[in-house]
Design a protein around this motif. Structure first.
Motif, mmCIF file in Angstrom:
data_model
loop_
_atom_site.group_PDB
_atom_site.id
_atom_site.type_symbol
_atom_site.label_atom_id
_atom_site.label_comp_id
_atom_site.label_asym_id
_atom_site.label_seq_id
_atom_site.Cartn_x
_atom_site.Cartn_y
_atom_site.Cartn_z
ATOM 1 N N MET A 1 -17.026 -11.978 -11.798
ATOM 2 C CA MET A 1 -17.108 -10.766 -12.605
ATOM 3 C C MET A 1 -16.111 -10.859 -13.742
ATOM 4 O O MET A 1 -15.176 -11.657 -13.718
ATOM 5 N N LYS A 2 -16.292 -9.994 -14.752
ATOM 6 C CA LYS A 2 -15.364 -9.917 -15.864
ATOM 7 C C LYS A 2 -14.331 -8.823 -15.596
ATOM 8 O O LYS A 2 -14.662 -7.754 -15.100
ATOM 9 N N ALA A 3 -13.075 -9.121 -15.946
ATOM 10 C CA ALA A 3 -11.992 -8.151 -15.771
ATOM 11 C C ALA A 3 -10.969 -8.357 -16.870
ATOM 12 O O ALA A 3 -10.775 -9.477 -17.361
ATOM 13 N N VAL A 4 -10.308 -7.271 -17.269
ATOM 14 C CA VAL A 4 -9.260 -7.334 -18.278
ATOM 15 C C VAL A 4 -7.941 -7.666 -17.596
ATOM 16 O O VAL A 4 -7.515 -6.988 -16.658
ATOM 17 N N MET A 5 -7.298 -8.723 -18.087
ATOM 18 C CA MET A 5 -6.026 -9.179 -17.532
ATOM 19 C C MET A 5 -4.936 -9.032 -18.595
ATOM 20 O O MET A 5 -5.190 -9.169 -19.796
ATOM 21 N N PHE A 6 -3.727 -8.784 -18.139
ATOM 22 C CA PHE A 6 -2.573 -8.646 -19.030
ATOM 23 C C PHE A 6 -1.775 -9.936 -19.013
ATOM 24 O O PHE A 6 -1.363 -10.415 -17.960
ATOM 25 N N GLU A 7 -1.544 -10.486 -20.219
ATOM 26 C CA GLU A 7 -0.737 -11.702 -20.327
ATOM 27 C C GLU A 7 0.488 -11.502 -21.216
ATOM 28 O O GLU A 7 1.319 -12.392 -21.319
ATOM 29 N N GLY A 8 0.574 -10.351 -21.871
ATOM 30 C CA GLY A 8 1.719 -10.089 -22.727
ATOM 31 C C GLY A 8 1.415 -8.970 -23.696
ATOM 32 O O GLY A 8 0.274 -8.536 -23.837
ATOM 33 N N ALA A 9 2.440 -8.483 -24.367
ATOM 34 C CA ALA A 9 2.282 -7.355 -25.287
ATOM 35 C C ALA A 9 1.438 -7.749 -26.496
ATOM 36 O O ALA A 9 1.382 -8.911 -26.890
ATOM 37 N N GLY A 10 0.759 -6.757 -27.065
ATOM 38 C CA GLY A 10 -0.054 -6.970 -28.247
ATOM 39 C C GLY A 10 -1.469 -7.374 -27.913
ATOM 40 O O GLY A 10 -1.811 -7.638 -26.751
ATOM 41 N N ALA A 11 -2.311 -7.420 -28.949
ATOM 42 C CA ALA A 11 -3.726 -7.703 -28.740
ATOM 43 C C ALA A 11 -3.951 -9.055 -28.086
ATOM 44 O O ALA A 11 -4.869 -9.222 -27.272
ATOM 45 N N ASP A 12 -3.115 -10.061 -28.437
ATOM 46 C CA ASP A 12 -3.291 -11.393 -27.863
ATOM 47 C C ASP A 12 -2.980 -11.430 -26.373
ATOM 48 O O ASP A 12 -3.353 -12.390 -25.684
ATOM 49 N N GLY A 13 -2.309 -10.399 -25.889
ATOM 50 C CA GLY A 13 -1.961 -10.366 -24.475
ATOM 51 C C GLY A 13 -3.041 -9.805 -23.576
ATOM 52 O O GLY A 13 -2.891 -9.780 -22.356
ATOM 53 N N LEU A 14 -4.148 -9.312 -24.157
ATOM 54 C CA LEU A 14 -5.277 -8.808 -23.380
ATOM 55 C C LEU A 14 -6.341 -9.895 -23.313
ATOM 56 O O LEU A 14 -6.807 -10.389 -24.343
ATOM 57 N N VAL A 15 -6.740 -10.258 -22.098
ATOM 58 C CA VAL A 15 -7.705 -11.329 -21.915
ATOM 59 C C VAL A 15 -8.797 -10.857 -20.974
ATOM 60 O O VAL A 15 -8.516 -10.316 -19.898
ATOM 61 N N VAL A 16 -10.059 -11.041 -21.379
ATOM 62 C CA VAL A 16 -11.184 -10.772 -20.488
ATOM 63 C C VAL A 16 -11.536 -12.074 -19.788
ATOM 64 O O VAL A 16 -11.913 -13.059 -20.436
ATOM 65 N N LEU B 1 -16.876 -3.961 -22.600
ATOM 66 C CA LEU B 1 -15.683 -4.527 -21.976
ATOM 67 C C LEU B 1 -15.125 -5.693 -22.802
ATOM 68 O O LEU B 1 -13.904 -5.839 -22.933
ATOM 69 N N GLU B 2 -16.018 -6.507 -23.369
ATOM 70 C CA GLU B 2 -15.583 -7.654 -24.156
ATOM 71 C C GLU B 2 -14.875 -7.246 -25.446
ATOM 72 O O GLU B 2 -14.237 -8.079 -26.100
ATOM 73 N N GLN B 3 -14.982 -5.986 -25.833
ATOM 74 C CA GLN B 3 -14.330 -5.494 -27.050
ATOM 75 C C GLN B 3 -13.010 -4.799 -26.731
ATOM 76 O O GLN B 3 -12.547 -3.941 -27.482
ATOM 77 N N ILE B 4 -12.375 -5.190 -25.646
ATOM 78 C CA ILE B 4 -11.188 -4.494 -25.158
ATOM 79 C C ILE B 4 -10.061 -4.492 -26.195
ATOM 80 O O ILE B 4 -9.312 -3.519 -26.301
ATOM 81 N N HIS B 5 -9.948 -5.568 -27.005
ATOM 82 C CA HIS B 5 -8.903 -5.594 -28.024
ATOM 83 C C HIS B 5 -9.075 -4.440 -29.010
ATOM 84 O O HIS B 5 -8.105 -3.773 -29.371
ATOM 85 N N ASP B 6 -10.308 -4.212 -29.425
ATOM 86 C CA ASP B 6 -10.571 -3.115 -30.364
ATOM 87 C C ASP B 6 -10.325 -1.762 -29.708
ATOM 88 O O ASP B 6 -9.838 -0.829 -30.357
ATOM 89 N N ALA B 7 -10.658 -1.646 -28.431
ATOM 90 C CA ALA B 7 -10.471 -0.384 -27.719
ATOM 91 C C ALA B 7 -9.003 0.013 -27.665
ATOM 92 O O ALA B 7 -8.648 1.193 -27.842
ATOM 93 N N TYR B 8 -8.135 -0.968 -27.446
ATOM 94 C CA TYR B 8 -6.697 -0.695 -27.442
ATOM 95 C C TYR B 8 -6.184 -0.463 -28.866
ATOM 96 O O TYR B 8 -5.363 0.423 -29.103
ATOM 97 N N ARG B 9 -6.677 -1.280 -29.796
ATOM 98 C CA ARG B 9 -6.146 -1.234 -31.159
ATOM 99 C C ARG B 9 -6.362 0.130 -31.812
ATOM 100 O O ARG B 9 -5.451 0.677 -32.439
#
Length: 355
Positions: free
Chosen positions: A1-16, A330-338
């Protein structure tokens, strides 16, 4: 399944990422297929690097969905139920839960963090399902007939609407009261709506964003104050004849917002605080000599939903889903946070699957 993972602050830190679908681990678990999820203002603390969370954590704590797997000891939830997933999970049996404070259950916790426990994902494991989930009557068959507006409003019951209501209950907003809401995010706007539900005669919202001011008026705000700090307090005192507000709903959590809340409360009033505190110190002398009360914390979502909020939404009496002003996959999670980080959206909704 797809899930949003946290790897660090900022848009680059969000990974699906593609990760294993969660499974039943305890006989009290269920697995929910997520239909709608969203981004919370508290998620932005991680995004902005203001709060730490372990890299590799799963994100999200607000969801509605369909029950797909059920543990052997689950008694009140069935496969095919359409459910609201409150952001805390709880046992439902201990004295704390029975008193209606399941968000502080000593046997519970909060979604987000552990693998399979983040709501910004296609599937979610729910521990202690009997004490956690809120079942929407009619199952998946009824839910397939819900409008997008209804789904959005049901999603708010997982957190922001219940949290706004918790602020109003904690502040003991009563008939005819003047209530001041500090914060114009999704929680603050739901607090405006909740103050009206509790009978407030005047609802003042502290807001300096025009789009949020307009929605606050739709939700029942009678007065808008754009000033902050001492000037904002002065404006509230002017509106209340110099006495202060009968109830203050603090929905931000910063040092400044809390200081303002205590300063604008009339003697004998209660500050209902639901903003996660950051650097906040409660002034002992001031609150003592002015008899200011303080209540609040994480909302007791299940209690409020089952005691009337769910019925109000299903009957069309309230439409808190209007706080969602942007929608993403879900794949647009960077935009959703931004867009939330840049205040171009009040709250971002995530379409994960169809009912």
């Amino acid at each position: 399944m797809k899930a949003v993972m946290f790897e660090g602050a900022g848009a680059d830190g969000l990974v699906v990422r593609d990760v294993p679908k969660p499974e039943i681990q305890e006989p009290s678990d269920v697995v929910v297929r997520v239909v709608r999820a969203c981004v919370c203002g508290s998620d932005l603390w991680y995004y902005r690097g203001l709060t730490t969370i372990a890299p590799g954590s799963t994100l999200g704590h607000e969801a509605i969905g369909v029950v797909e797997e059920v543990g052997d000891q689950v008694a009140t939830v069935r496969k095919g139920d359409f459910v609201i997933v409150p952001f805390p999970f709880s046992c439902g049996r201990c004295p704390v839960c029975k008193a209606g404070f399941e968000s502080a259950c000593p046997n519970g916790g909060f979604f987000g963090g552990e693998p399979g426990m983040g709501a910004q994902a296609e599937y979610l494991r729910v521990p202690q399902a009997d004490g956690t989930l809120v079942v929407v009557p009619g199952g998946v068959e009824r839910a397939r007939g819900f409008s997008e507006e209804m789904l959005a409003s049901l999603l708010t019951l997982s957190d922001v609407m219940s949290t706004g209501y918790h602020a109003a209950v904690s502040a003991e907003v009563g008939q005819g009261d003047t209530a001041v809401v500090i914060g114009d995010g999704a929680v603050g706007l739901c607090a405006v709506l909740s103050a009206g539900l509790r009978g407030a005669g005047r609802v003042v919202v502290m807001s300096r964003h025009e789009d949020r001011q307009e929605l606050a008026k739709v939700f029942g705000a009678t007065d808008i104050i754009a000033e902050r700090g001492d000037e904002g307090v002065r404006r509230v005192m002017e509106l209340t004849g110099g006495y202060g507000a009968d109830a203050v709903l603090e929905c931000v959590g910063t040092k400044e917002s809390n200081e303002s809340a205590f300063a604008m409360a009339r003697p004998g009033a209660i500050v209902g605080r639901v903003g996660v505190p950051h650097g906040v110190t409660i002034p002992a002398q001031e609150t003592f000599y002015r008899n200011i009360g303080v209540r609040g914390g994480p909302a007791t979502v299940r209690t409020y939903d089952m005691d009337g909020l769910l019925d109000r939404v299903l009957e069309g009496g309230i439409n808190p889903g209007r706080v969602f002003t942007a929608e993403f996959e879900l794949e647009q999670i960077h935009d959703a946070y931004r867009v939330m980080d840049q205040r171009r959206a009040i709250k971002s909704l995530l379409r994960v699957s169809e009912v």
